[in-house]
Design an enzyme around this catalytic site. Structure first.
Site, PDB file in Angstrom:
ATOM      1  N   ASN A  42       0.839  -1.198   0.000  1.00 28.18           N
ATOM      2  CA  ASN A  42       0.000   0.000   0.000  1.00 28.18           C
ATOM      3  C   ASN A  42       0.876   1.249   0.000  1.00 28.18           C
ATOM      4  OD1 ASN A  42       0.608  -0.840   2.688  1.00 28.18           O
ATOM      5  ND2 ASN A  42      -1.071   0.348   3.531  1.00 28.18           N
ATOM      6  N   GLU A  44       0.334   5.391   0.621  1.00 28.90           N
ATOM      7  CA  GLU A  44      -0.609   6.424   1.061  1.00 28.90           C
ATOM      8  C   GLU A  44      -0.162   7.820   0.626  1.00 28.90           C
ATOM      9  OE1 GLU A  44      -1.158   5.693   5.286  1.00 28.90           O
ATOM     10  OE2 GLU A  44      -2.349   3.887   4.845  1.00 28.90           O
ATOM     11  N   ALA A  46      -0.566  12.231   1.724  1.00 29.07           N
ATOM     12  CA  ALA A  46      -0.959  13.231   2.724  1.00 29.07           C
ATOM     13  C   ALA A  46      -2.362  13.764   2.446  1.00 29.07           C
ATOM     14  CB  ALA A  46       0.049  14.380   2.742  1.00 29.07           C
ATOM     15  N   CYS A  53      -4.167   0.467  -2.337  1.00 28.01           N
ATOM     16  CA  CYS A  53      -3.923  -0.761  -1.583  1.00 28.01           C
ATOM     17  C   CYS A  53      -2.819  -1.609  -2.223  1.00 28.01           C
ATOM     18  CB  CYS A  53      -5.189  -1.612  -1.567  1.00 28.01           C
ATOM     19  SG  CYS A  53      -6.552  -0.923  -0.634  1.00 28.01           S
ATOM     20  N   GLU A  55      -2.952  -4.734  -3.011  1.00 28.34           N
ATOM     21  CA  GLU A  55      -3.473  -5.610  -4.061  1.00 28.34           C
ATOM     22  C   GLU A  55      -3.525  -4.883  -5.399  1.00 28.34           C
ATOM     23  OE1 GLU A  55      -4.655  -5.002  -1.086  1.00 28.34           O
ATOM     24  OE2 GLU A  55      -5.850  -6.644  -0.280  1.00 28.34           O
ATOM     25  N   CYS A  91      -9.996  -5.323   0.377  1.00 30.78           N
ATOM     26  CA  CYS A  91     -11.144  -4.401   0.436  1.00 30.78           C
ATOM     27  C   CYS A  91     -12.033  -4.614  -0.791  1.00 30.78           C
ATOM     28  CB  CYS A  91     -10.669  -2.959   0.521  1.00 30.78           C
ATOM     29  SG  CYS A  91     -10.161  -2.247  -1.057  1.00 30.78           S
ATOM     30  N   CYS A  94     -10.573  -3.554  -4.230  1.00 30.77           N
ATOM     31  CA  CYS A  94      -9.578  -4.500  -4.760  1.00 30.77           C
ATOM     32  C   CYS A  94     -10.243  -5.781  -5.255  1.00 30.77           C
ATOM     33  CB  CYS A  94      -8.516  -4.809  -3.707  1.00 30.77           C
ATOM     34  SG  CYS A  94      -7.433  -3.392  -3.409  1.00 30.77           S
TER      35      CYS A  94
HETATM   36  N1  THU Z   1      -5.130  -1.675   2.643  1.00 32.16           N
HETATM   37  C1  THU Z   1      -4.547  -2.498   1.712  1.00 32.16           C
HETATM   38  O1  THU Z   1      -3.481  -2.192   1.178  1.00 32.16           O
HETATM   39  N2  THU Z   1      -5.176  -3.648   1.396  1.00 32.16           N
HETATM   40  C2  THU Z   1      -6.309  -4.107   2.002  1.00 32.16           C
HETATM   41  O2  THU Z   1      -6.786  -5.172   1.645  1.00 32.16           O
HETATM   42  C3  THU Z   1      -6.932  -3.337   3.078  1.00 32.16           C
HETATM   43  C4  THU Z   1      -6.391  -1.964   3.290  1.00 32.16           C
HETATM   44  C5  THU Z   1      -4.424  -0.435   3.005  1.00 32.16           C
HETATM   45  C6  THU Z   1      -5.051   0.830   2.516  1.00 32.16           C
HETATM   46  C7  THU Z   1      -4.514   1.833   3.527  1.00 32.16           C
HETATM   47  O3  THU Z   1      -3.228   2.261   3.106  1.00 32.16           O
HETATM   48  C8  THU Z   1      -4.358   1.026   4.812  1.00 32.16           C
HETATM   49  O4  THU Z   1      -4.354  -0.332   4.414  1.00 32.16           O
HETATM   50  C9  THU Z   1      -5.466   1.276   5.819  1.00 32.16           C
HETATM   51  O5  THU Z   1      -6.707   1.130   5.256  1.00 32.16           O
END
Ligand code: THU
Length: 137
Positions: A42, A44, A46, A53, A55, A91, A94
């Site tokens: 993942n 992120e 700011a 994510c 995936e 999620c 994804c």
């Molecule tokens: N996240 C993923 O990378 N994959 C998932 O299946 C669930 C959530 C990440 C997104 C975000 O950067 C952090 O986890 C919190 O939601």
């Protein structure tokens, strides 16, 4: 398919996660039908919304390199400072993106805590009655 190897790759990919806002780090390893493995973490932002994510990072990396036929994905995730991982299921967004490039009934999702502790679900189980690309053909 070597589930242990796929999970190992996901665990390694998680180390590159950039998650300073949630502190929740995730790794994914996507297996193609011809045996290639593409990984993702993942990332992120700011401004929150543009982040993505693990995936989807793996899917986009694979597709950008010409791979489109997927067989399975391993996903590992949890708080960066946690001693032990809990299961981290993909999620909804994804799941939908995975549906673009596989047959949901045949695609395996490995939700892992470690190389030896994991759950296997098909995409069809996690995304029932999905809307897929075949609807637009
Ligand atoms: N996240 C993923 O990378 N994959 C998932 O299946 C669930 C959530 C990440 C997104 C975000 O950067 C952090 O986890 C919190 O939601």
């Amino acid at each position: 398919m070597d589930y242990k190897l796929l999970i190992k790759k996901a665990l390694a990919a998680r180390k590159a996660a950039y998650a300073p806002y949630s502190n929740f780090t995730v790794g994914a390893a996507l297996l193609t039908k011809d045996g290639q493995i593409f990984t993702g973490c993942n990332v992120e932002s700011a401004t929150f919304t543009p982040g993505t994510c693990a995936e989807r990072t793996a899917i986009f990396t694979a597709v950008a390199q010409g791979a489109r036929d997927f067989e399975a994905v391993a996903v590992v995730g949890g708080k960066a400072d946690a001693d032990k991982l809990d299961y981290c299921a993909p999620c909804g967004v994804c799941r939908q993106m995975l549906a673009e490039f596989c047959l949901p009934a045949e695609f395996a999702i490995l939700i892992a805590k470690s190389e030896s502790e994991y759950i296997v679900k098909s995409l069809a189980e996690l995304l029932p009655m999905s809307f897929g690309p075949e609807k637009l053909r």
